[in-house]
Design a protein around this motif. Structure first.
Motif, PDB file in Angstrom:
ATOM      1  N   GLY A  69      -7.358   2.989   2.463  1.00  0.00           N
ATOM      2  CA  GLY A  69      -6.852   1.820   3.183  1.00  0.00           C
ATOM      3  C   GLY A  69      -7.252   0.478   2.608  1.00  0.00           C
ATOM      4  N   PRO A  70      -8.520   0.292   2.217  1.00  0.00           N
ATOM      5  CA  PRO A  70      -8.907  -1.015   1.680  1.00  0.00           C
ATOM      6  C   PRO A  70      -8.114  -1.434   0.449  1.00  0.00           C
ATOM      7  N   ALA A  71      -7.698  -0.485  -0.371  1.00  0.00           N
ATOM      8  CA  ALA A  71      -6.897  -0.833  -1.555  1.00  0.00           C
ATOM      9  C   ALA A  71      -5.528  -1.340  -1.148  1.00  0.00           C
ATOM     10  N   VAL A  72      -4.971  -0.763  -0.095  1.00  0.00           N
ATOM     11  CA  VAL A  72      -3.674  -1.225   0.398  1.00  0.00           C
ATOM     12  C   VAL A  72      -3.795  -2.653   0.928  1.00  0.00           C
ATOM     13  N   VAL A  73      -4.851  -2.916   1.684  1.00  0.00           N
ATOM     14  CA  VAL A  73      -5.073  -4.268   2.205  1.00  0.00           C
ATOM     15  C   VAL A  73      -5.223  -5.257   1.051  1.00  0.00           C
ATOM     16  N   PHE A  74      -5.945  -4.871   0.020  1.00  0.00           N
ATOM     17  CA  PHE A  74      -6.104  -5.741  -1.139  1.00  0.00           C
ATOM     18  C   PHE A  74      -4.757  -6.067  -1.778  1.00  0.00           C
ATOM     19  N   LEU A  75      -3.932  -5.047  -2.014  1.00  0.00           N
ATOM     20  CA  LEU A  75      -2.639  -5.268  -2.657  1.00  0.00           C
ATOM     21  C   LEU A  75      -1.703  -6.100  -1.785  1.00  0.00           C
ATOM     22  N   ALA A  76      -1.877  -6.009  -0.475  1.00  0.00           N
ATOM     23  CA  ALA A  76      -1.030  -6.776   0.437  1.00  0.00           C
ATOM     24  C   ALA A  76      -1.556  -8.182   0.680  1.00  0.00           C
ATOM     25  N   GLY A  77      -2.760  -8.463   0.235  1.00  0.00           N
ATOM     26  CA  GLY A  77      -3.413  -9.718   0.573  1.00  0.00           C
ATOM     27  C   GLY A  77      -3.342 -10.784  -0.497  1.00  0.00           C
ATOM     28  N   PRO A  78      -3.938 -11.917  -0.227  1.00  0.00           N
ATOM     29  CA  PRO A  78      -3.860 -13.073  -1.122  1.00  0.00           C
ATOM     30  C   PRO A  78      -4.642 -12.908  -2.420  1.00  0.00           C
ATOM     31  N   GLY A  79      -5.527 -11.929  -2.494  1.00  0.00           N
ATOM     32  CA  GLY A  79      -6.312 -11.751  -3.708  1.00  0.00           C
ATOM     33  C   GLY A  79      -5.612 -11.001  -4.817  1.00  0.00           C
ATOM     34  N   ALA A  80      -4.373 -10.559  -4.552  1.00  0.00           N
ATOM     35  CA  ALA A  80      -3.655  -9.746  -5.549  1.00  0.00           C
ATOM     36  C   ALA A  80      -2.410 -10.445  -6.074  1.00  0.00           C
ATOM     37  N   GLU A  81      -2.403 -11.770  -6.061  1.00  0.00           N
ATOM     38  CA  GLU A  81      -1.216 -12.527  -6.446  1.00  0.00           C
ATOM     39  C   GLU A  81      -0.753 -12.251  -7.876  1.00  0.00           C
ATOM     40  N   LEU A  82      -1.651 -11.871  -8.757  1.00  0.00           N
ATOM     41  CA  LEU A  82      -1.265 -11.613 -10.153  1.00  0.00           C
ATOM     42  C   LEU A  82      -0.872 -10.164 -10.409  1.00  0.00           C
ATOM     43  N   LEU A  83      -0.923  -9.335  -9.374  1.00  0.00           N
ATOM     44  CA  LEU A  83      -0.590  -7.921  -9.546  1.00  0.00           C
ATOM     45  C   LEU A  83       0.865  -7.677  -9.166  1.00  0.00           C
ATOM     46  N   HIS A  84       1.672  -7.315 -10.147  1.00  0.00           N
ATOM     47  CA  HIS A  84       3.081  -6.996  -9.944  1.00  0.00           C
ATOM     48  C   HIS A  84       3.403  -5.741 -10.733  1.00  0.00           C
ATOM     49  N   GLY A  85       3.946  -4.733 -10.074  1.00  0.00           N
ATOM     50  CA  GLY A  85       4.331  -3.498 -10.754  1.00  0.00           C
ATOM     51  C   GLY A  85       3.166  -2.658 -11.218  1.00  0.00           C
ATOM     52  N   GLN A  86       2.007  -2.858 -10.618  1.00  0.00           N
ATOM     53  CA  GLN A  86       0.807  -2.151 -11.045  1.00  0.00           C
ATOM     54  C   GLN A  86       0.519  -0.952 -10.150  1.00  0.00           C
ATOM     55  N   THR A  87      -0.302  -0.046 -10.648  1.00  0.00           N
ATOM     56  CA  THR A  87      -0.720   1.128  -9.884  1.00  0.00           C
ATOM     57  C   THR A  87      -2.233   1.216  -9.872  1.00  0.00           C
ATOM     58  N   LEU A  88      -2.805   1.294  -8.672  1.00  0.00           N
ATOM     59  CA  LEU A  88      -4.233   1.540  -8.533  1.00  0.00           C
ATOM     60  C   LEU A  88      -4.449   3.038  -8.391  1.00  0.00           C
ATOM     61  N   HIS A  89      -5.253   3.594  -9.292  1.00  0.00           N
ATOM     62  CA  HIS A  89      -5.482   5.050  -9.304  1.00  0.00           C
ATOM     63  C   HIS A  89      -6.726   5.379  -8.489  1.00  0.00           C
ATOM     64  N   LEU A  90      -6.499   5.789  -7.256  1.00  0.00           N
ATOM     65  CA  LEU A  90      -7.590   6.054  -6.309  1.00  0.00           C
ATOM     66  C   LEU A  90      -7.873   7.555  -6.298  1.00  0.00           C
ATOM     67  N   ASN A  91      -8.505   8.024  -7.349  1.00  0.00           N
ATOM     68  CA  ASN A  91      -8.674   9.472  -7.467  1.00  0.00           C
ATOM     69  C   ASN A  91     -10.055   9.879  -7.955  1.00  0.00           C
ATOM     70  N   GLY A  92     -11.040   9.020  -7.809  1.00  0.00           N
ATOM     71  CA  GLY A  92     -12.390   9.386  -8.205  1.00  0.00           C
ATOM     72  C   GLY A  92     -12.573   9.551  -9.696  1.00  0.00           C
ATOM     73  N   GLY A  93     -11.666   8.977 -10.478  1.00  0.00           N
ATOM     74  CA  GLY A  93     -11.779   9.088 -11.925  1.00  0.00           C
ATOM     75  C   GLY A  93     -11.139  10.329 -12.494  1.00  0.00           C
ATOM     76  N   GLY A  94     -10.366  11.047 -11.686  1.00  0.00           N
ATOM     77  CA  GLY A  94      -9.689  12.225 -12.205  1.00  0.00           C
ATOM     78  C   GLY A  94      -8.607  11.886 -13.206  1.00  0.00           C
ATOM     79  N   VAL A  95      -7.961  10.750 -12.994  1.00  0.00           N
ATOM     80  CA  VAL A  95      -6.973  10.210 -13.928  1.00  0.00           C
ATOM     81  C   VAL A  95      -7.359   8.777 -14.220  1.00  0.00           C
ATOM     82  N   MET A  96      -7.494   8.444 -15.483  1.00  0.00           N
ATOM     83  CA  MET A  96      -7.781   7.069 -15.878  1.00  0.00           C
ATOM     84  C   MET A  96      -6.608   6.575 -16.711  1.00  0.00           C
ATOM     85  N   ALA A  97      -5.865   5.623 -16.129  1.00  0.00           N
ATOM     86  CA  ALA A  97      -4.650   5.169 -16.808  1.00  0.00           C
ATOM     87  C   ALA A  97      -4.613   3.643 -16.853  1.00  0.00           C
TER      88      ALA A  97
END
Length: 250
Positions: free
Chosen positions: A222-250
């Motif tokens: 949930g906190p990652a979703v709030v971040f992407l929806a909030g004012p601190g992510a203005e420079l993030l467009h078309g990006q993917t946050l990989h929330l998997n404990g480091g199982g995939v690093m992309a």
């Protein structure tokens, strides 16, 4: 995080599931009014909406719709508009996964997975976008680490979730910067949808290459979703946050 989304109206699809409910709680904690979407769980949706309103003082409503139905989604979005106002945050979380070997799959199996996991993202987004383009918007699409790494028995699911990432990138270019579009790729997450398959062997196979060596929890997403929806992510467009404990690093 508190107050960062005050004044926003959020729609979370698949909100009665463990992951969707956790996302709703974090959005409400950040001050957003929340529309709780469900398919056929009115009691769970109502209970969650009441919980959010009581705990965080935000406005809430519930809407029922099959995300693959053009007309049902159109009506659900209209209901949110009447009760809460224009949707400015959309979390495309509704999903379906079922293990099946590709050699055993029928066309109906394939279409069911892609219909919910990919078509549903398009349908809901399509109906929400008009309002966002008149004001502003943030869309967070829930993909999966399997979109990147694949998995035995989940060819259709991985295909659909890979499509979500392509959709995210293309849409971000088409509707940005007024509407900010990003994605998260969780997994594996300890949810009721996963637990029927989560034998010790299954969990080990999916976490042995990760940094954390364990399943994630809905509350860690949930906190990652709030971040992407909030004012601190203005420079993030078309990006993917990989929330998997480091199982995939992309």
């Amino acid at each position: 995080m508190t107050g960062s989304l005050a004044g926003e109206v959020a729609l979370v699809t698949g909100a009665t599931g463990a992951l969707g409910a956790a996302i709703c709680r974090d959005l409400a904690r950040a001050g957003a009014d929340v529309a709780v979407h469900h398919l056929d769980e009115p009691d769970a949706a109502t209970a969650l909406a009441r919980e959010l309103a009581a705990a965080h003082g935000v406005r809430t409503t519930t809407v029922a719709a099959d995300v693959t139905s053009w007309d049902q989604v159109a009506e659900a979005v209209a209901v949110v508009g009447r009760e809460l106002g224009t949707i400015t945050v959309l979390v495309n979380n509704a999903g379906f996964m079922e293990p099946v070997r590709i050699v055993d799959s029928e066309l109906a199996d394939w279409r069911r997975t892609l219909s919910v996991d990919l078509d549903g993202v398009f349908v809901v987004t399509r109906h929400v976008l008009h309002g966002m383009l008149q004001t502003h918007g943030r869309i967070v699409n829930v993909s999966s680490q399997l979109a990147v790494k694949g998995a035995v028995d989940y060819v259709a699911y991985a295909t659909a979730k890979a499509g979500v990432l392509g959709f995210t990138k293309a849409l971000a270019r088409e509707v940005g910067p007024r509407v900010r579009v990003n994605a998260i790729a969780p997994g594996p997450i300890d949810t009721p949808m996963v637990r029927p398959y989560a034998t010790p062997e299954w969990v080990h196979a999916r976490t042995r290459d990760s940094v954390t060596g364990r399943l994630g929890t809905p509350e860690e997403v949930g906190p990652a979703v709030v971040f992407l929806a909030g004012p601190g992510a203005e420079l993030l467009h078309g990006q993917t946050l990989h929330l998997n404990g480091g199982g995939v690093m992309a």
